[in-house]
Design an enzyme around this catalytic site. Sequence first.
Site, PDB file in Angstrom:
ATOM      1  N   SER A  50      17.988 -57.906 -20.511  1.00  0.00           N
ATOM      2  CA  SER A  50      18.555 -57.698 -19.176  1.00  0.00           C
ATOM      3  C   SER A  50      17.725 -56.764 -18.309  1.00  0.00           C
ATOM      4  O   SER A  50      17.882 -56.750 -17.092  1.00  0.00           O
ATOM      5  CB  SER A  50      19.983 -57.151 -19.287  1.00  0.00           C
ATOM      6  OG  SER A  50      19.980 -55.826 -19.789  1.00  0.00           O
ATOM      7  N   LYS A 111      21.072 -49.946 -17.525  1.00  0.00           N
ATOM      8  CA  LYS A 111      20.792 -50.655 -16.278  1.00  0.00           C
ATOM      9  C   LYS A 111      20.160 -49.680 -15.292  1.00  0.00           C
ATOM     10  O   LYS A 111      20.011 -48.499 -15.560  1.00  0.00           O
ATOM     11  CB  LYS A 111      22.082 -51.227 -15.658  1.00  0.00           C
ATOM     12  CG  LYS A 111      22.926 -52.090 -16.593  1.00  0.00           C
ATOM     13  CD  LYS A 111      22.301 -53.421 -16.918  1.00  0.00           C
ATOM     14  CE  LYS A 111      23.202 -54.221 -17.867  1.00  0.00           C
ATOM     15  NZ  LYS A 111      22.559 -55.474 -18.315  1.00  0.00           N
TER      16      LYS A 111
END
Length: 255
Positions: A50, A111
């Site tokens: 990701s 993230k």
Amino acid sequence: MTEFTRKQSASTQKKSGGFAEVVRTLLYAVIIAVGFRTFAYEPFNIPSSSMVPTLLVGDYLFVSKFTYGYSKYTVGLGLPLFDGRILGSEPERGDVAVFKQPRDNRTDYIKRIVGMPGDRIQVTDGILHINGEPVQRERVEEEVAPDEYGRLVRATVYRETLPNGREHLIREISDAGPYDNTREFVVPERHYFMMGDNRDNSADSREFSTVGYVPEENLVGRAEFLFLSLDDARIWEIWKWPFALRFSRLLDGVV
């Protein structure tokens, strides 16, 4: 007491003292290691794609616990020791951060922070908009990459520049994916909006069923630098290291 008995007793005391010293040394080492991991730096590994191209599967990195201060999720294993954060500073837009997933407050996610409290965040045709303004992105290269189903497809790598001047690379397979056109999100007070750099293959704040807005107390720390990077090998498979080590990534800073 005979001379032999005295020597035997002294030998026994010496061995006993030596064993106690070893135990004390090990105990001190454990306390120092736990303290270092709890209050300074904690190691993490990257299990998914990701954050490609910034972070690769098989990267191992250190996360600074003290940068954002401490919460019950950084030092208290989630126990209700106190609320909020103490002894820290506010994250910066563009930081790569580890946080506890808000839906279970246990799973670690990593993230990039793109939205600060009060920001209006929207993605339109693949382009991130912050407070109504499109974020600048510049095409870097084309590459072949796996999509969310593992199929190899063509993708584009862009250099994205956030409003505070922070630059980083992102990957877009297309600008018409499920999260390339979103509604406008308004980040609540004391929350952050997180996005993966692999924009079409990331469960992040655009997906409220998984992440959504991230409370400040869920932040664990800021990703700092890689200490190991392995391609198709686990950290305990030392016999694979000579062929699996990505030498060029060792000690790289996370930007």
